[in-house]
Design an enzyme around this catalytic site. Structure first.
Site, short mmCIF file in Angstrom:
data_model
loop_
_atom_site.label_atom_id
_atom_site.label_comp_id
_atom_site.label_asym_id
_atom_site.label_seq_id
_atom_site.Cartn_x
_atom_site.Cartn_y
_atom_site.Cartn_z
N PRO A 10 0.79 -1.23 0.00
CA PRO A 10 0.00 0.00 0.00
C PRO A 10 0.83 1.28 0.00
CG PRO A 10 -0.83 -1.53 1.64
CD PRO A 10 0.40 -2.15 1.06
N ASN A 11 0.38 2.21 -0.82
CA ASN A 11 0.90 3.58 -0.90
C ASN A 11 2.27 3.71 -1.56
OD1 ASN A 11 -1.37 4.89 0.40
ND2 ASN A 11 -0.70 3.82 2.26
N ARG A 18 4.62 11.13 -2.14
CA ARG A 18 4.36 10.87 -0.74
C ARG A 18 5.59 11.18 0.13
NH1 ARG A 18 4.52 4.70 1.50
NH2 ARG A 18 3.63 5.20 3.52
N TYR A 23 10.73 9.30 1.92
CA TYR A 23 10.81 8.24 0.92
C TYR A 23 11.53 8.64 -0.37
CZ TYR A 23 7.41 6.06 4.05
OH TYR A 23 6.79 5.52 5.14
N ASN A 74 8.38 -5.23 -0.15
CA ASN A 74 8.15 -4.07 0.70
C ASN A 74 6.64 -4.00 0.96
OD1 ASN A 74 7.78 -1.68 2.02
ND2 ASN A 74 9.07 -0.46 0.64
N ALA A 77 2.73 -0.42 5.15
CA ALA A 77 2.19 -0.46 6.51
C ALA A 77 1.73 -1.86 6.92
CB ALA A 77 1.04 0.52 6.63
N HIS A 80 3.43 -4.13 9.58
CA HIS A 80 3.31 -4.00 11.03
C HIS A 80 2.13 -4.76 11.62
CE1 HIS A 80 6.34 -1.11 10.09
NE2 HIS A 80 5.49 -0.35 9.41
N ASP A 87 1.28 -15.44 7.06
CA ASP A 87 0.87 -16.83 6.79
C ASP A 87 1.13 -17.21 5.34
OD1 ASP A 87 0.08 -17.09 9.41
OD2 ASP A 87 -2.07 -16.98 9.00
N GLU A 98 12.61 -8.95 3.20
CA GLU A 98 11.79 -7.76 3.49
C GLU A 98 12.60 -6.50 3.20
OE1 GLU A 98 10.01 -8.05 7.42
OE2 GLU A 98 9.83 -5.87 7.51
N HIS A 100 12.58 -2.16 3.16
CA HIS A 100 11.97 -0.88 3.51
C HIS A 100 12.88 0.25 3.05
CE1 HIS A 100 8.87 -2.81 5.81
NE2 HIS A 100 9.80 -3.56 6.36
N LEU A 101 12.27 1.26 2.45
CA LEU A 101 13.05 2.43 2.03
C LEU A 101 13.59 3.18 3.24
CD1 LEU A 101 10.32 3.33 -0.51
CD2 LEU A 101 12.70 3.06 -1.21
N SER A 102 12.71 3.38 4.22
CA SER A 102 13.11 4.12 5.42
C SER A 102 13.62 3.12 6.48
CB SER A 102 11.90 4.89 5.98
OG SER A 102 10.89 3.99 6.40
N ARG A 107 11.93 5.19 13.47
CA ARG A 107 10.76 6.07 13.28
C ARG A 107 9.77 5.88 14.43
NH1 ARG A 107 8.54 5.35 7.44
NH2 ARG A 107 7.46 7.26 8.05
N ARG A 111 6.24 1.35 13.99
CA ARG A 111 6.91 0.86 12.78
C ARG A 111 8.08 -0.06 13.10
NH1 ARG A 111 4.64 3.96 8.61
NH2 ARG A 111 4.11 6.02 9.35
C1 DQA Z 1 7.82 1.42 4.43
C2 DQA Z 1 7.75 1.67 5.95
C3 DQA Z 1 6.34 1.46 6.47
O1 DQA Z 1 6.29 1.70 7.87
C4 DQA Z 1 5.38 2.40 5.78
O2 DQA Z 1 4.06 2.16 6.22
C5 DQA Z 1 5.48 2.34 4.30
C6 DQA Z 1 6.81 2.29 3.69
C7 DQA Z 1 9.21 1.79 3.86
O3 DQA Z 1 9.49 1.39 2.74
O4 DQA Z 1 10.01 2.47 4.52
O5 DQA Z 1 4.48 2.42 3.60
O6 DQA Z 1 7.57 0.06 4.16
#
Ligand code: DQA
Length: 146
Positions: A10-11, A18, A23, A74, A77, A80, A87, A98, A100-102, A107, A111
């Site tokens: 998502p997102n 964003r 990011y 990735n 959200a 979390h 599963d 896994e 994550h950009l951040s 944070r 998270r």
């Molecule tokens: C994320 C970190 C998540 O906490 C956040 O909800 C994202 C992006 C990252 O790539 O840093 O949507 O996965």
């Protein structure tokens, strides 16, 4: 040729728009193009997929069963709290890294917990889009039959 699936949740389709201070300013389309280019150089057959929907991501993981050798994920959200994704990763048994950009550890407190991390082979967090590139290097290095 080994198949690698690059999943974004998502997102992440809003990258570039964003919270650029968190990011970055690169769009998902640009990142995916760089992933495809790097994958090609590494001799990997890479497919990219993004969805804002948990169920669509579960479906994609299930579709990968028996076809894909490595996943970069990735989950946004959903990282979390999605037990359904946890599963699914466990069910298909495909090595999943896994991404994550951040730096999720640096944070908000919510998270810092990933419910997916225990079923993934590892995590790259905080390196921006470079994390996906390093993930591909890991796939190339770990897969026996490239
Ligand atoms: C994320 C970190 C998540 O906490 C956040 O909800 C994202 C992006 C990252 O790539 O840093 O949507 O996965």
């Amino acid at each position: 040729m080994a198949k690698v699936l690059v999943l974004n949740g998502p997102n992440l389709n809003f990258l570039g728009i964003r919270e650029p201070e968190v990011y970055g300013t690169t769009s998902l389309a640009q990142i995916e193009q760089a992933i495809l280019d790097r994958g090609h150089k590494l001799g990997l057959d890479v497919e990219c997929f993004q969805s804002n929907h948990e169920g669509a991501l579960v479906d994609k993981l299930q579709d990968a069963y028996g076809k894909v050798q490595f996943i970069l994920f990735n989950p946004g959200a959903l990282t979390h709290y999605s037990i359904a994704l946890r599963d699914a990763i466990k069910a298909v048994g495909i090595p999943t890294l896994e991404i994550h950009l951040s730096n999720i550890a640096a944070r908000e407190k919510f998270r810092a917990t990933s419910v997916l991390a225990p079923v993934c082979i590892g995590q790259i967090s905080g390196l921006g889009a470079t994390g996906y590139m390093l993930g591909l290097e890991a796939a190339a290095g770990l897969l026996p039959d490239k």
